[in-house]
Write a protein that holds these residues in place. Structure first.
Motif, PDB file in Angstrom:
ATOM      1  N   LEU A 151       0.816  -1.222   0.000  1.00  0.00           N
ATOM      2  CA  LEU A 151       0.000   0.000   0.000  1.00  0.00           C
ATOM      3  C   LEU A 151       0.849   1.271   0.000  1.00  0.00           C
ATOM      4  N   ASN A 152       1.908   1.283   0.806  1.00  0.00           N
ATOM      5  CA  ASN A 152       2.658   2.529   1.009  1.00  0.00           C
ATOM      6  C   ASN A 152       4.132   2.460   0.631  1.00  0.00           C
ATOM      7  N   GLY A 153       4.632   1.283   0.319  1.00  0.00           N
ATOM      8  CA  GLY A 153       6.038   1.178  -0.069  1.00  0.00           C
ATOM      9  C   GLY A 153       7.004   1.375   1.072  1.00  0.00           C
ATOM     10  N   VAL A 154       6.592   1.055   2.285  1.00  0.00           N
ATOM     11  CA  VAL A 154       7.482   1.176   3.445  1.00  0.00           C
ATOM     12  C   VAL A 154       7.348  -0.061   4.324  1.00  0.00           C
ATOM     13  N   CYS A 155       8.334  -0.254   5.198  1.00  0.00           N
ATOM     14  CA  CYS A 155       8.264  -1.350   6.165  1.00  0.00           C
ATOM     15  C   CYS A 155       9.142  -0.987   7.358  1.00  0.00           C
ATOM     16  N   ALA A 156       8.694  -1.338   8.540  1.00  0.00           N
ATOM     17  CA  ALA A 156       9.436  -1.014   9.763  1.00  0.00           C
ATOM     18  C   ALA A 156      10.287  -2.207  10.201  1.00  0.00           C
ATOM     19  N   PHE A 157      11.537  -1.913  10.542  1.00  0.00           N
ATOM     20  CA  PHE A 157      12.456  -2.937  11.064  1.00  0.00           C
ATOM     21  C   PHE A 157      13.230  -2.349  12.234  1.00  0.00           C
ATOM     22  N   ARG A 158      13.717  -3.207  13.084  1.00  0.00           N
ATOM     23  CA  ARG A 158      14.653  -2.781  14.123  1.00  0.00           C
ATOM     24  C   ARG A 158      15.987  -2.461  13.455  1.00  0.00           C
ATOM     25  N   TYR A 159      16.651  -1.390  13.923  1.00  0.00           N
ATOM     26  CA  TYR A 159      17.951  -1.035  13.345  1.00  0.00           C
ATOM     27  C   TYR A 159      18.875  -2.242  13.459  1.00  0.00           C
ATOM     28  N   PRO A 160      19.566  -2.586  12.383  1.00  0.00           N
ATOM     29  CA  PRO A 160      20.200  -3.910  12.330  1.00  0.00           C
ATOM     30  C   PRO A 160      21.406  -4.087  13.249  1.00  0.00           C
ATOM     31  N   ARG A 161      21.422  -5.241  13.875  1.00  0.00           N
ATOM     32  CA  ARG A 161      22.620  -5.731  14.551  1.00  0.00           C
ATOM     33  C   ARG A 161      23.222  -6.766  13.616  1.00  0.00           C
ATOM     34  N   SER A 162      24.510  -6.663  13.364  1.00  0.00           N
ATOM     35  CA  SER A 162      25.118  -7.512  12.334  1.00  0.00           C
ATOM     36  C   SER A 162      26.159  -8.464  12.912  1.00  0.00           C
ATOM     37  N   ILE A 163      26.174  -9.645  12.357  1.00  0.00           N
ATOM     38  CA  ILE A 163      27.204 -10.638  12.649  1.00  0.00           C
ATOM     39  C   ILE A 163      28.009 -10.841  11.369  1.00  0.00           C
ATOM     40  N   LYS A 164      29.310 -10.724  11.488  1.00  0.00           N
ATOM     41  CA  LYS A 164      30.171 -10.938  10.320  1.00  0.00           C
ATOM     42  C   LYS A 164      30.739 -12.351  10.375  1.00  0.00           C
ATOM     43  N   ILE A 165      30.520 -13.092   9.316  1.00  0.00           N
ATOM     44  CA  ILE A 165      31.066 -14.442   9.228  1.00  0.00           C
ATOM     45  C   ILE A 165      32.078 -14.482   8.096  1.00  0.00           C
ATOM     46  N   GLU A 166      33.335 -14.651   8.472  1.00  0.00           N
ATOM     47  CA  GLU A 166      34.417 -14.699   7.490  1.00  0.00           C
ATOM     48  C   GLU A 166      34.727 -16.162   7.161  1.00  0.00           C
ATOM     49  N   ILE A 167      34.648 -16.491   5.894  1.00  0.00           N
ATOM     50  CA  ILE A 167      34.892 -17.871   5.457  1.00  0.00           C
ATOM     51  C   ILE A 167      36.236 -17.900   4.743  1.00  0.00           C
ATOM     52  N   THR A 168      37.170 -18.613   5.339  1.00  0.00           N
ATOM     53  CA  THR A 168      38.552 -18.611   4.850  1.00  0.00           C
ATOM     54  C   THR A 168      38.968 -19.998   4.387  1.00  0.00           C
ATOM     55  N   GLY A 169      40.176 -20.078   3.849  1.00  0.00           N
ATOM     56  CA  GLY A 169      40.713 -21.344   3.367  1.00  0.00           C
ATOM     57  C   GLY A 169      40.364 -21.554   1.906  1.00  0.00           C
ATOM     58  N   GLU A 170      40.238 -22.808   1.517  1.00  0.00           N
ATOM     59  CA  GLU A 170      39.908 -23.143   0.132  1.00  0.00           C
ATOM     60  C   GLU A 170      38.956 -24.325   0.139  1.00  0.00           C
ATOM     61  N   LEU A 171      37.817 -24.170  -0.543  1.00  0.00           N
ATOM     62  CA  LEU A 171      36.829 -25.245  -0.567  1.00  0.00           C
ATOM     63  C   LEU A 171      37.405 -26.483  -1.253  1.00  0.00           C
ATOM     64  N   PRO A 172      37.332 -27.633  -0.614  1.00  0.00           N
ATOM     65  CA  PRO A 172      37.798 -28.865  -1.274  1.00  0.00           C
ATOM     66  C   PRO A 172      36.916 -29.193  -2.481  1.00  0.00           C
ATOM     67  N   ASP A 173      37.470 -29.919  -3.424  1.00  0.00           N
ATOM     68  CA  ASP A 173      36.686 -30.383  -4.555  1.00  0.00           C
ATOM     69  C   ASP A 173      35.542 -31.258  -4.036  1.00  0.00           C
ATOM     70  N   GLY A 174      34.333 -31.052  -4.574  1.00  0.00           N
ATOM     71  CA  GLY A 174      33.194 -31.841  -4.118  1.00  0.00           C
ATOM     72  C   GLY A 174      32.501 -31.276  -2.895  1.00  0.00           C
ATOM     73  N   VAL A 175      32.931 -30.109  -2.431  1.00  0.00           N
ATOM     74  CA  VAL A 175      32.282 -29.426  -1.307  1.00  0.00           C
ATOM     75  C   VAL A 175      31.786 -28.077  -1.818  1.00  0.00           C
ATOM     76  N   PHE A 176      30.552 -27.722  -1.454  1.00  0.00           N
ATOM     77  CA  PHE A 176      29.890 -26.593  -2.101  1.00  0.00           C
ATOM     78  C   PHE A 176      29.319 -25.614  -1.063  1.00  0.00           C
ATOM     79  N   ALA A 177      28.731 -24.535  -1.605  1.00  0.00           N
ATOM     80  CA  ALA A 177      28.150 -23.512  -0.715  1.00  0.00           C
ATOM     81  C   ALA A 177      27.132 -24.116   0.236  1.00  0.00           C
ATOM     82  N   LYS A 178      26.373 -25.119  -0.256  1.00  0.00           N
ATOM     83  CA  LYS A 178      25.378 -25.751   0.625  1.00  0.00           C
ATOM     84  C   LYS A 178      26.056 -26.412   1.827  1.00  0.00           C
ATOM     85  N   ASP A 179      27.183 -27.059   1.596  1.00  0.00           N
ATOM     86  CA  ASP A 179      27.913 -27.685   2.696  1.00  0.00           C
ATOM     87  C   ASP A 179      28.408 -26.620   3.678  1.00  0.00           C
ATOM     88  N   VAL A 180      28.851 -25.483   3.135  1.00  0.00           N
ATOM     89  CA  VAL A 180      29.370 -24.406   3.987  1.00  0.00           C
ATOM     90  C   VAL A 180      28.271 -23.866   4.893  1.00  0.00           C
TER      91      VAL A 180
END
Length: 432
Positions: A151-180
């Motif tokens: 109706l109005n093009g707006v939505c209310a949310f709580r000001y975001p609290r963020s968690i940073k997840i750093e993914i390091t290393g190298e994905l092995p062959d046969g392992v994918f984003a779903k596994d991560v």
């Protein structure tokens, strides 16, 4: 709210879209897009009609699709589709996708170029967080918020609290984003990011395709997050280039503009977590919550009745290619049945052109039309009481794909290997 320090990606988006701050840390955001499908939107439409407010704030910013039960399976679902069609026609909603053009919303809408870095998006669907892969803030909402958004093009949310997840290393062959993402949820739990935004960062994410990033962000909500966000980079620009080429002089110009949605170096996070995936084996769920996760090897030999490859998590062309590589030239075990549902007509066509559909059919899979139906036990792959499904979807709640059934979540490679073995099998077959 962080006023004197650097901003996270979500904070930058909130600050740029804030139209009101009615109380405390609640922020009213202006919306760039409202996505709709036929399961949750008809309820909002009917209520708006009943209240004499059958209007939309901007038909060009509303994208709608019939995707959960398509074609309709009964009179009730046929009526849900009719309500959507009539509403789209009544309000001249150009971006409405009906049978023949429809696909799973979280695969279809990015494919059509409806998402941009820095966008604010809502939808009456919990996996709207998928679109955070583009550096957008995208969240699933309830009926009341959806109505206000329409109706109005707006939505209310709580000001975001963020968690940073750093993914390091190298994905092995046969392992994918779903596994991560299964591993991450298994480690932090289904409440590990409740009411937070997860920012996925690090070299592994930077090396991921947009499709893999969508898989990652798709399941952020399974850890309780409001949204998952990946930082926009040249991979983002390349994916969007067919849609933005008239807006920028060059890809580099687009990248420079999109970089404003990356976090500041001194951004403050509620938590910073690191996951080195160098030795990560393929992952699988074993219970009725997405955080019940273990290596596939620990479930090896578990009997299954059905294999399902599809959904907004893993029904994209990249997923089908991976599964087809495992299946190539082989037949699935006689003890199981296999279903594959390409997530959109474009993906279906690519799979046809590349011979992937033939590979699935030669292997003994049933090829279904693009739909969300099986994932939530509504159509095109519902399992019976006591049956077990090896699935590339995102939820394993009790009865999710059918009353009394069990769902084991896994990557397309593991699902394909399981189909061949007739029981849960490690996707080591991918390395053949």
């Amino acid at each position: 709210m962080q006023e004197n320090t650097g901003k996270t990606a979500a904070e930058k988006i909130f600050d740029a879209h804030r139209v009101d701050n009615p109380a405390g840390d609640m922020v009213v955001l202006g919306l760039d897009a409202v996505f709709c499908h036929e399961i949750t939107t008809p309820v909002a439409i009917n209520d708006l009609i009943a209240r004499g407010k059958d209007r939309v704030f901007d038909p060009s910013c509303i994208m709608a699709v019939i995707d959960h039960v398509t074609p309709a399976k009964d009179s009730k679902t046929a009526m849900q589709g009719k309500i959507m069609r009539d509403w789209a026609r009544r309000h001249h909603i150009e971006h409405f996708f009906d049978i023949g053009r429809n696909g799973v919303c979280h695969a279809l809408f990015p494919e059509k170029g409806f998402v941009r870095p820095g966008y604010t998006i809502i939808m009456g669907d919990s996996h709207t967080c998928t679109h955070g892969a583009f550096g957008a803030f995208a969240a699933g909402v309830g009926t009341t918020d959806l109505e206000v958004g329409i109706l109005n093009g707006v939505c209310a949310f709580r000001y975001p609290r963020s968690i940073k997840i750093e993914i390091t290393g190298e994905l092995p062959d046969g392992v994918f984003a779903k596994d991560v993402i299964l591993h991450i949820i298994g480690q932090i739990g289904v409440n590990g990011a409740t009411d937070c935004v997860i920012e996925f960062a690090g070299p592994v994410v930077a090396a991921m395709s947009m499709e893999a990033r969508m898989t990652l962000c798709n399941m952020a909500v399974e850890a309780g997050a409001t949204c998952g966000i990946c930082y926009p980079d040249m991979t983002t620009v390349e994916y969007l280039w067919p849609f933005i080429r008239t807006e920028y002089d060059s890809r580099q110009a687009a990248l420079e503009n999109y970089r404003r949605w990356q976090p500041d170096k001194d951004a403050v996070y509620q938590q910073v977590l690191q996951f080195d995936v160098t030795d990560l084996p393929p992952q699988i769920t074993y219970g009725y919550k997405p955080d019940k996760v273990c290596p596939v090897s620990e479930m090896q030999g578990t009997a299954v009745d059905q294999i399902y490859i599809g959904s907004c998590t893993n029904g994209r062309i990249e997923d089908l290619r991976v599964a087809a590589r495992v299946l190539s030239g082989q037949r699935i075990n006689d003890s199981v049945r296999g279903i594959v549902s390409p997530a959109t007509p474009e993906i279906y066509q690519k799979a046809l052109d590349e011979g992937i559909i033939k590979t699935f059919m030669d292997a003994g899979f049933c090829v279904a039309n693009p739909t969300c139906g099986a994932c939530l036990g509504m159509s095109c792959g519902v399992i019976a009481e006591g049956e077990v499904c090896a699935s590339t979807t995102n939820r394993n709640f009790y009865g999710r794909m059918g009353k009394g059934g069990m769902v084991h979540l896994m990557s397309p490679a593991t699902a394909a290997a399981t189909a061949l073995a007739g029981h849960i099998a490690n996707s080591d077959l991918y390395r053949k």
